[in-house]
Design a protein around this motif. Sequence first.
Motif, PDB file in Angstrom:
ATOM      1  N   LEU A  96       0.833  -1.206   0.000  1.00 33.47           N
ATOM      2  CA  LEU A  96       0.000   0.000   0.000  1.00 33.47           C
ATOM      3  C   LEU A  96       0.866   1.254   0.000  1.00 33.47           C
ATOM      4  CD1 LEU A  96      -2.822  -1.074   2.470  1.00 33.47           C
ATOM      5  CD2 LEU A  96      -3.075  -0.632   0.015  1.00 33.47           C
ATOM      6  N   GLY A  97       1.954   1.242   0.767  1.00 34.61           N
ATOM      7  CA  GLY A  97       2.854   2.391   0.785  1.00 34.61           C
ATOM      8  C   GLY A  97       3.472   2.651  -0.584  1.00 34.61           C
ATOM      9  N   THR A  98       3.795   1.589  -1.301  1.00 31.06           N
ATOM     10  CA  THR A  98       4.340   1.740  -2.652  1.00 31.06           C
ATOM     11  C   THR A  98       3.265   2.242  -3.608  1.00 31.06           C
ATOM     12  OG1 THR A  98       5.881  -0.070  -2.186  1.00 31.06           O
ATOM     13  CG2 THR A  98       5.590   0.563  -4.489  1.00 31.06           C
ATOM     14  N   PHE A  99       2.060   1.711  -3.486  1.00 29.79           N
ATOM     15  CA  PHE A  99       0.958   2.193  -4.332  1.00 29.79           C
ATOM     16  C   PHE A  99       0.630   3.652  -4.022  1.00 29.79           C
ATOM     17  CE2 PHE A  99      -0.623  -2.425  -4.536  1.00 29.79           C
ATOM     18  CZ  PHE A  99       0.079  -2.656  -5.703  1.00 29.79           C
ATOM     19  N   ARG A 135       5.940   0.449   6.798  1.00 32.36           N
ATOM     20  CA  ARG A 135       6.599  -0.751   7.315  1.00 32.36           C
ATOM     21  C   ARG A 135       5.871  -1.305   8.539  1.00 32.36           C
ATOM     22  NH1 ARG A 135      11.542  -1.980   5.554  1.00 32.36           N
ATOM     23  NH2 ARG A 135      12.082  -2.930   7.549  1.00 32.36           N
ATOM     24  N   ILE A 136       4.793  -0.680   8.921  1.00 36.37           N
ATOM     25  CA  ILE A 136       4.015  -1.097  10.090  1.00 36.37           C
ATOM     26  C   ILE A 136       2.613  -1.449   9.601  1.00 36.37           C
ATOM     27  CG2 ILE A 136       3.121  -0.410  12.326  1.00 36.37           C
ATOM     28  CD1 ILE A 136       5.454   1.561  12.525  1.00 36.37           C
ATOM     29  N   GLY A 137       2.083  -2.532  10.085  1.00 36.05           N
ATOM     30  CA  GLY A 137       0.779  -3.012   9.630  1.00 36.05           C
ATOM     31  C   GLY A 137      -0.391  -2.229  10.184  1.00 36.05           C
ATOM     32  N   TYR A 138      -0.512  -0.962   9.787  1.00 40.92           N
ATOM     33  CA  TYR A 138      -1.620  -0.108  10.217  1.00 40.92           C
ATOM     34  C   TYR A 138      -2.641   0.025   9.101  1.00 40.92           C
ATOM     35  CZ  TYR A 138       0.999   1.589  14.293  1.00 40.92           C
ATOM     36  OH  TYR A 138       1.682   1.699  15.468  1.00 40.92           O
ATOM     37  N   ARG A 139      -3.880   0.099   9.483  1.00 37.84           N
ATOM     38  CA  ARG A 139      -4.950   0.237   8.487  1.00 37.84           C
ATOM     39  C   ARG A 139      -4.912   1.594   7.795  1.00 37.84           C
ATOM     40  NH1 ARG A 139      -7.539   1.699  13.327  1.00 37.84           N
ATOM     41  NH2 ARG A 139      -9.197   3.247  13.081  1.00 37.84           N
ATOM     42  N   ALA A 140      -4.308   2.578   8.423  1.00 35.64           N
ATOM     43  CA  ALA A 140      -4.235   3.919   7.835  1.00 35.64           C
ATOM     44  C   ALA A 140      -3.458   3.928   6.528  1.00 35.64           C
ATOM     45  CB  ALA A 140      -3.593   4.887   8.829  1.00 35.64           C
ATOM     46  N   ASN A 141      -2.675   2.908   6.255  1.00 31.81           N
ATOM     47  CA  ASN A 141      -1.893   2.852   5.016  1.00 31.81           C
ATOM     48  C   ASN A 141      -2.762   2.743   3.773  1.00 31.81           C
ATOM     49  OD1 ASN A 141       0.980   2.913   5.767  1.00 31.81           O
ATOM     50  ND2 ASN A 141       0.442   1.121   6.985  1.00 31.81           N
ATOM     51  N   ALA A 142      -4.000   2.329   3.916  1.00 38.26           N
ATOM     52  CA  ALA A 142      -4.867   2.180   2.749  1.00 38.26           C
ATOM     53  C   ALA A 142      -5.435   3.515   2.264  1.00 38.26           C
ATOM     54  CB  ALA A 142      -6.009   1.208   3.059  1.00 38.26           C
ATOM     55  N   LEU A 143      -5.611   4.455   3.167  1.00 37.02           N
ATOM     56  CA  LEU A 143      -6.218   5.732   2.779  1.00 37.02           C
ATOM     57  C   LEU A 143      -5.351   6.548   1.815  1.00 37.02           C
ATOM     58  CD1 LEU A 143      -8.667   7.524   3.006  1.00 37.02           C
ATOM     59  CD2 LEU A 143      -7.680   8.532   5.070  1.00 37.02           C
ATOM     60  N   PRO A 144      -4.022   6.633   1.981  1.00 33.88           N
ATOM     61  CA  PRO A 144      -3.221   7.397   1.014  1.00 33.88           C
ATOM     62  C   PRO A 144      -3.191   6.791  -0.392  1.00 33.88           C
ATOM     63  CG  PRO A 144      -2.018   7.148   3.059  1.00 33.88           C
ATOM     64  CD  PRO A 144      -3.225   6.263   3.155  1.00 33.88           C
ATOM     65  N   VAL A 145      -3.704   5.593  -0.539  1.00 36.92           N
ATOM     66  CA  VAL A 145      -3.831   5.005  -1.876  1.00 36.92           C
ATOM     67  C   VAL A 145      -5.160   5.433  -2.494  1.00 36.92           C
ATOM     68  CG1 VAL A 145      -4.009   2.851  -3.183  1.00 36.92           C
ATOM     69  CG2 VAL A 145      -2.377   3.045  -1.302  1.00 36.92           C
ATOM     70  N   LEU A 146      -6.224   5.292  -1.734  1.00 37.37           N
ATOM     71  CA  LEU A 146      -7.560   5.562  -2.272  1.00 37.37           C
ATOM     72  C   LEU A 146      -7.885   7.048  -2.360  1.00 37.37           C
ATOM     73  CD1 LEU A 146      -9.556   2.674  -0.587  1.00 37.37           C
ATOM     74  CD2 LEU A 146      -8.915   2.916  -2.980  1.00 37.37           C
ATOM     75  N   PHE A 147      -7.363   7.859  -1.448  1.00 36.23           N
ATOM     76  CA  PHE A 147      -7.676   9.285  -1.461  1.00 36.23           C
ATOM     77  C   PHE A 147      -7.240   9.974  -2.752  1.00 36.23           C
ATOM     78  CE2 PHE A 147      -6.553  13.711  -0.177  1.00 36.23           C
ATOM     79  CZ  PHE A 147      -7.856  14.179  -0.032  1.00 36.23           C
ATOM     80  N   PRO A 148      -5.978   9.822  -3.202  1.00 36.26           N
ATOM     81  CA  PRO A 148      -5.614  10.455  -4.475  1.00 36.26           C
ATOM     82  C   PRO A 148      -6.378   9.889  -5.670  1.00 36.26           C
ATOM     83  CG  PRO A 148      -3.651   9.860  -3.252  1.00 36.26           C
ATOM     84  CD  PRO A 148      -4.812   9.222  -2.558  1.00 36.26           C
TER      85      PRO A 148
END
Length: 192
Positions: A96-99, A135-148
Motif C-alpha cells: 500500500l505504501g508503494t501504491f 513498514r508497520i501493519g496499520y490500516r491507515a496505510n490504505a487511505l493514502p492510496v484511495l484518497f488520491p
Amino acid sequence: MLRLAQPSPWLLRLLLLAILLTAFALRIYQLDSAPPGLYYDEAAHGLDAVRVGQGQLHLFFPTANGHEPLFTYLVAASVEVLDNTILAVRLPAAFLGTFAVATAFLLGRRLLGPVPALIGAGLVAVTFWTVLLSRIGYRANALPVLFPLWLVSFWRCRHRHDLAPYLLAGLLLGLAQYTYTAARFLPILAVV
C-alpha cells in the motif's frame, strides 16, 4: 515565470519506475525484523486475519477499539499465503505504501504536471514518516492510496455528462470508508 522542461514519455516512465522500485525496496527490506516486534494494532490485525480465515467476516471489526475492515482483509489474504507471520501482517502495508507513491504521482500529474508529480512521488517514496508507516501493519496505510485515486476520479467528473467517472468516484469514496477513521470526512471534502 519559470517553466520546467517536460521529460519525454519514456524518460518519465523510467524515472517513475526508479522511484517506485526505490519506494518498494525501502518498505520491504528486512520487513519482518525492522521495526522489531509487533505493535498492538498490528497484532490485532493479525488475529482478526486468522479469524477471517476461519470464516468470521465483518463490515466493522470490534477488536482494538473497533476498526474498518479493508486492511484486515488484505492481511487475511497475506496470512493465507505466507502463514501468520510478522511479514504477512506487514506486507500489505508495504505494498500500500508503494501504491501510495504511484497514486501521489497520478494526482500530482493531473493537478501540477509531470515534473512536480515526479518530485512529489520521490518525496513520498523516501520521506521518513511515509516509509516508517508503510513498514508497520496499520490500516491507515490504505487511505493514502484511495484518497488520491478518488480525487483524480472526482476531478474528472467536471464538465462530464457521462456516468462512468461519477460511478468510479462514488465507488472509490465508498471503498475509502472501509480504510480508516479519517475517511469519514471525505464526503465533506466532496461537498466543499
